[in-house]
Scaffold this active site. Structure first.
Site, mmCIF file in Angstrom:
data_model
loop_
_atom_site.group_PDB
_atom_site.id
_atom_site.type_symbol
_atom_site.label_atom_id
_atom_site.label_comp_id
_atom_site.label_asym_id
_atom_site.label_seq_id
_atom_site.Cartn_x
_atom_site.Cartn_y
_atom_site.Cartn_z
ATOM 1 N N ASP A 8 0.804 -1.241 0.000
ATOM 2 C CA ASP A 8 0.000 0.000 0.000
ATOM 3 C C ASP A 8 0.837 1.292 0.000
ATOM 4 O O ASP A 8 0.553 2.222 0.775
ATOM 5 C CB ASP A 8 -0.964 -0.004 1.192
ATOM 6 C CG ASP A 8 -1.986 -1.132 1.117
ATOM 7 O OD1 ASP A 8 -1.927 -1.928 0.177
ATOM 8 O OD2 ASP A 8 -2.842 -1.215 2.015
ATOM 9 N N LYS A 106 -6.908 -4.903 -3.520
ATOM 10 C CA LYS A 106 -7.742 -5.457 -2.440
ATOM 11 C C LYS A 106 -8.698 -4.382 -1.959
ATOM 12 O O LYS A 106 -8.442 -3.184 -2.164
ATOM 13 C CB LYS A 106 -6.848 -5.933 -1.288
ATOM 14 C CG LYS A 106 -6.029 -4.806 -0.683
ATOM 15 C CD LYS A 106 -5.007 -5.317 0.297
ATOM 16 C CE LYS A 106 -4.169 -4.216 0.877
ATOM 17 N NZ LYS A 106 -4.890 -3.258 1.699
ATOM 18 N N CYS A 151 -2.340 -2.951 7.509
ATOM 19 C CA CYS A 151 -2.183 -3.811 6.332
ATOM 20 C C CYS A 151 -0.867 -4.575 6.331
ATOM 21 O O CYS A 151 -0.812 -5.711 5.859
ATOM 22 C CB CYS A 151 -2.373 -2.985 5.069
ATOM 23 S SG CYS A 151 -4.100 -2.452 4.905
HETATM 24 C C1 VGL Z 1 -4.917 0.508 5.579
HETATM 25 C C2 VGL Z 1 -6.571 1.277 6.948
HETATM 26 C C3 VGL Z 1 -7.499 1.179 5.933
HETATM 27 C C4 VGL Z 1 -3.469 0.147 5.410
HETATM 28 C C5 VGL Z 1 -5.823 0.392 4.544
HETATM 29 O O1 VGL Z 1 -2.959 0.156 4.271
HETATM 30 O O2 VGL Z 1 -2.817 -0.153 6.436
HETATM 31 N N1 VGL Z 1 -5.298 0.943 6.773
HETATM 32 N N2 VGL Z 1 -7.115 0.728 4.734
#
Ligand code: VGL
Ligand code: ZN
Length: 205
Positions: A8, A106, A151
Site C-alpha cells: 500500500d 484489495k 495492512c
Molecule cells: C490501511 C486502513 C485502511 C493500510 C488500509 O494500508 O494499512 N489501513 N485501509
C-alpha cells in the site's frame, strides 16, 4: 526465491493524503534501495469503491477513527481513501515501479475490509498473491510498506499462515500508531507469532 512485498505505498497513506501515515514517505527511498536485492518485487494496492463500508462517510452520523460495524464485526471507520482510479490510490510518485512484477489490489467489495494483501478480513476472497508466490517458487517473503499496524501486520500474519518464511523490514514500514505504542505492540505480536524482524542494513551490502 526471495520476494519483497510492498504494501500500500499509495498517495493517500503519505503525508498530505486522506489517511496519512506519519512519516510514511520516509520508506520510499528505503524500498527503492532494497528492490534490486530480491528475486521478485510485488506490490499491493488498497482499491476501494467510493461507497466502501470501511469509510465513515458510509455510516451516517459516524466520524473517522470511531469503531463501527462491517459484516457484523467491529470495524475502524476510516476517512475515504484509496478510491479506485483516483490520485490518492496511485503509487507514491517517488516509488520505483519498474521492478514490480505484479500488483495485487484489495478492498473492492464494499461489504468487507481487506487489510491483508492475501485475502479479505472475512477470508472469503483471495487476491491471488499466495498462488502467484507458489507459482514462482517463492519460499521466503520480506514485507515493507504502510501501515505497520494494519495492512502490513495482516499481510505478515497471512504470509506466515500460508507457509512462507516471513520477514518484516522494520525501517521500511511506518504505522498509524494510534494510540501511541500501537506499532511497538504490533511488532512484538508479529515477532511472537514467528515473523522475523529485520532492518534494511541487514539486507544491503
Ligand atoms: C490501511 C486502513 C485502511 C493500510 C488500509 O494500508 O494499512 N489501513 N485501509
Ligand atoms: Zn482501506
Amino acid at each position: 526465491m526471495k520476494t519483497l512485498i510492498l504494501v500500500d505505498l499509495q498517495n493517500d497513506f503519505l503525508p498530505g493524503g486522506a489517511l496519512a501515515v506519519p512519516d510514511g514517505d520516509a520508506v520510499i527511498p528505503v524500498v527503492n534501495r532494497l528492490q534490486p536485492h530480491f528475486d521478485y518485487v510485488v506490490a499491493t494496492q488498497d482499491w476501494h469503491p467510493p461507497d466502501h463500508g470501511s469509510f465513515a462517510s458510509s455510516h451516517p452520523g459516524r466520524e473517522p477513527f470511531e469503531t463501527g460495524q462491517l459484516a457484523g464485526r467491529p470495524q475502524t471507520l476510516w476517512p475515504e481513501h484509496c478510491v479506485q482510479h483516483t490520485d490518492g490510490a496511485r503509487f507514491a510518485p517517488g516509488l520505483d515501479t519498474q521492478r514490480i512484477a505484479q500488483v495485487f489490489t484489495k478492498g473492492h467489495d464494499p461489504s468487507v475490509d481487506s487489510y491483508s494483501g492475501f485475502h479479505d478480513n472475512e477470508r472469503e476472497f483471495s487476491t491471488g498473491l499466495a498462488d502467484w508466490l507458489r507459482q514462482h517458487s517463492v519460499n521466503s517473503v520480506w514485507i515493507a510498506g504502510l501501515a505497520t499496524d494494519y495492512c502490513v501486520k495482516a499481510t505478515a500474519l497471512d504470509a506466515l499462515h500460508e507457509g512462507f518464511q516471513t520477514h518484516l523490514i522494520v525501517d521500511a514500514c511506518r504505522g498509524i500508531d494510534q494510540p501511541p505504542g500501537h506499532v511497538a505492540a504490533t511488532l512484538a505480536e508479529l515477532e511472537a507469532a514467528g515473523v522475523k524482524l529485520v532492518h534494511s542494513q541487514d539486507l544491503l551490502p
